[in-house]
Motif scaffolding. Structure first.
Motif, mmCIF file in Angstrom:
data_model
loop_
_atom_site.group_PDB
_atom_site.id
_atom_site.type_symbol
_atom_site.label_atom_id
_atom_site.label_comp_id
_atom_site.label_asym_id
_atom_site.label_seq_id
_atom_site.Cartn_x
_atom_site.Cartn_y
_atom_site.Cartn_z
ATOM 1 N N PRO A 60 43.979 43.599 38.920
ATOM 2 C CA PRO A 60 43.560 44.609 39.906
ATOM 3 C C PRO A 60 43.491 46.020 39.339
ATOM 4 O O PRO A 60 44.117 46.331 38.332
ATOM 5 C CB PRO A 60 44.676 44.540 40.959
ATOM 6 C CG PRO A 60 45.872 44.031 40.236
ATOM 7 C CD PRO A 60 45.372 43.182 39.098
ATOM 8 N N VAL A 61 42.747 46.848 40.038
ATOM 9 C CA VAL A 61 42.684 48.285 39.749
ATOM 10 C C VAL A 61 43.793 48.985 40.533
ATOM 11 O O VAL A 61 43.928 48.782 41.745
ATOM 12 C CB VAL A 61 41.303 48.834 40.188
ATOM 13 C CG1 VAL A 61 41.241 50.347 40.009
ATOM 14 C CG2 VAL A 61 40.185 48.131 39.425
ATOM 15 N N TYR A 62 44.586 49.767 39.854
ATOM 16 C CA TYR A 62 45.609 50.583 40.513
ATOM 17 C C TYR A 62 45.325 52.046 40.163
ATOM 18 O O TYR A 62 45.494 52.461 39.020
ATOM 19 C CB TYR A 62 47.022 50.208 40.023
ATOM 20 C CG TYR A 62 47.648 48.975 40.669
ATOM 21 C CD1 TYR A 62 46.920 48.120 41.485
ATOM 22 C CD2 TYR A 62 48.998 48.681 40.483
ATOM 23 C CE1 TYR A 62 47.502 47.006 42.076
ATOM 24 C CE2 TYR A 62 49.593 47.563 41.073
ATOM 25 C CZ TYR A 62 48.831 46.733 41.855
ATOM 26 O OH TYR A 62 49.413 45.623 42.440
ATOM 27 N N VAL A 88 37.870 43.059 36.667
ATOM 28 C CA VAL A 88 38.824 43.800 37.492
ATOM 29 C C VAL A 88 38.449 43.591 38.953
ATOM 30 O O VAL A 88 37.266 43.509 39.296
ATOM 31 C CB VAL A 88 38.885 45.318 37.167
ATOM 32 C CG1 VAL A 88 39.447 45.551 35.766
ATOM 33 C CG2 VAL A 88 37.542 46.018 37.342
ATOM 34 N N THR A 89 39.463 43.449 39.787
ATOM 35 C CA THR A 89 39.199 43.398 41.226
ATOM 36 C C THR A 89 39.695 44.707 41.824
ATOM 37 O O THR A 89 40.694 45.265 41.374
ATOM 38 C CB THR A 89 39.884 42.203 41.918
ATOM 39 O OG1 THR A 89 41.298 42.398 41.933
ATOM 40 C CG2 THR A 89 39.554 40.894 41.226
ATOM 41 N N TYR A 90 38.963 45.203 42.825
ATOM 42 C CA TYR A 90 39.343 46.486 43.420
ATOM 43 C C TYR A 90 39.091 46.457 44.918
ATOM 44 O O TYR A 90 38.294 45.664 45.418
ATOM 45 C CB TYR A 90 38.614 47.647 42.736
ATOM 46 C CG TYR A 90 37.133 47.739 42.987
ATOM 47 C CD1 TYR A 90 36.238 46.855 42.385
ATOM 48 C CD2 TYR A 90 36.622 48.712 43.846
ATOM 49 C CE1 TYR A 90 34.871 46.940 42.625
ATOM 50 C CE2 TYR A 90 35.254 48.811 44.089
ATOM 51 C CZ TYR A 90 34.388 47.924 43.470
ATOM 52 O OH TYR A 90 33.037 48.009 43.717
ATOM 53 N N TYR A 95 36.502 51.362 40.956
ATOM 54 C CA TYR A 95 37.306 50.864 39.831
ATOM 55 C C TYR A 95 37.396 51.893 38.716
ATOM 56 O O TYR A 95 38.076 51.673 37.715
ATOM 57 C CB TYR A 95 36.796 49.508 39.320
ATOM 58 C CG TYR A 95 35.361 49.476 38.854
ATOM 59 C CD1 TYR A 95 34.315 49.239 39.746
ATOM 60 C CD2 TYR A 95 35.049 49.666 37.514
ATOM 61 C CE1 TYR A 95 33.003 49.203 39.317
ATOM 62 C CE2 TYR A 95 33.734 49.617 37.077
ATOM 63 C CZ TYR A 95 32.712 49.399 37.984
ATOM 64 O OH TYR A 95 31.402 49.360 37.559
ATOM 65 N N ALA A 118 33.241 43.688 37.917
ATOM 66 C CA ALA A 118 34.062 44.498 38.822
ATOM 67 C C ALA A 118 33.808 43.925 40.213
ATOM 68 O O ALA A 118 32.690 44.010 40.730
ATOM 69 C CB ALA A 118 33.668 45.962 38.754
ATOM 70 N N HIS A 123 41.739 45.084 50.001
ATOM 71 C CA HIS A 123 42.655 46.131 49.531
ATOM 72 C C HIS A 123 44.076 45.796 49.959
ATOM 73 O O HIS A 123 44.301 45.242 51.032
ATOM 74 C CB HIS A 123 42.239 47.506 50.076
ATOM 75 C CG HIS A 123 42.768 48.646 49.253
ATOM 76 N ND1 HIS A 123 44.111 48.918 49.142
ATOM 77 C CD2 HIS A 123 42.131 49.547 48.453
ATOM 78 C CE1 HIS A 123 44.281 49.955 48.333
ATOM 79 N NE2 HIS A 123 43.096 50.357 47.894
#
Ligand SMILES: Cc1cc2nc3c(=O)[nH]c(=O)nc-3n(C[C@H](O)[C@H](O)[C@H](O)COP(=O)(O)O)c2cc1C
Ligand code: SF4
Ligand code: SF4
Length: 256
Positions: A60-62, A88-90, A95, A118, A123
């Motif tokens: 994930p994107v943080y 990446v998952t967002y 992202y 992406a 969320h």
């Protein structure tokens, strides 16, 4: 070239990145090996891959970056020219630099990343794209994988450009919403065993160490009794505002 079985390597507190990794890796049509780096202490030192391996990385994107703990785990892998995909998952915001960061770490560790994705997922906070990644998103992960396997078949080993800037934006940290535990807790210990940060007390499963907690909400999602919750007024107000702000669905992107 004859590839080995596919390996899905993921960090996925709430499961979106895991779903994407398994969908993409499944395209190879043989057994998938799973390396789940979500739990604390989940990476043995010095893990190495082989030139004939095919790996799907997903995380994930943080805060517009890779979560620091996962980025650090990636820097301990040795690619040895293994072919791979980075996803990446967002959560439908952005992202930012996370995919570029993943690409750069993979190259640095001597992987050959031949495609990137992406992908939008639910969320962690609020009610944003709650059904995603859905079938369409997972189909995009499979398409990405098929395209990369086509490249390999044709002997094309170009590493694609991805969106993102360097120097990267500040990010990669956890949030600051620390779950509460209500009276439904049966002290089963599931959340304790699965917390990526070892942040839940092993003696008293209701106590969370806010210095360690990254607000990933894994404990909330996995508690079978609905006992871990996030009910402070500050969070409820934020979640409402945030969900309204990010209500327009975004499209997945792939780079090949
Ligand atoms: C601390 C934190 C920061 C996040 N930052 C972003 C962000 O910058 N952009 C975004 O779109 N989503 C963000 N998200 C949402 C996650 O990236 C998204 O829900 C992701 O798919 C979760 O993956 P997982 O289910 O594999 O854990 C954030 C989530 C957390 C917990
Ligand atoms: S998973 Fe739920 S019931 Fe089990 S210890 Fe954690 S909060 Fe309590
Ligand atoms: S205690 Fe914090 S870090 Fe651990 S699972 Fe819950 S939200 Fe994630």
């Amino acid at each position: 070239m004859r590839l080995n079985n596919a390996t899905a390597v993921y960090f996925s507190p709430t499961g979106n990145s895991k779903k994407c990794a398994l969908s993409a890796a499944g395209v190879i049509g043989r057994n998938i090996e799973e390396i789940d780096l979500t739990k604390a202490d989940s990476l043995p030192d010095g893990m190495s891959f082989d030139i004939n391996d095919f790996i799907v990385f997903s995380a994930p994107v943080y805060g517009g970056r890779l979560y620091k703990g996962f980025a650090e785990k990636l820097t301990r892998l040795n690619g040895n020219l293994a072919k791979c995909i980075g996803i990446v998952t967002y959560g439908n915001r952005d992202y930012d630099d996370a995919l570029l960061e993943m690409k750069n770490i993979l190259i640095d560790r001597e992987f050959i990343p031949l495609g990137f994705g992406a992908v939008v997922g639910r969320h962690t906070y609020g009610q944003i794209q709650t059904q995603r990644p859905d079938n369409n998103d997972l189909e995009i992960c499979r398409t990405l994988s098929k395209e990369v396997l086509n490249k390999i078949e044709k002997g094309i080993f170009t590493i694609p450009d991805v969106k993102g800037n360097f120097p990267y934006k500040d990010g990669g940290n956890g949030g600051s919403f620390y779950p509460q535990t209500n009276s439904k807790c049966k002290m089963c210990g599931l959340c304790v065993k699965n917390c990526p940060q070892n942040a839940i007390s092993h003696e008293d499963f209701k106590t969370i160490d806010s210095e360690k907690c990254i607000s990933c909400f894994r404990c909330i999602r996995i508690c079978p009794f609905g006992a871990k919750v996030m009910e402070t007024k500050e969070y409820v107000d934020f979640a409402k505002m945030f969900s309204e702000k990010l209500s327009m669905p975004k499209e997945d992107e792939i780079f090949i």
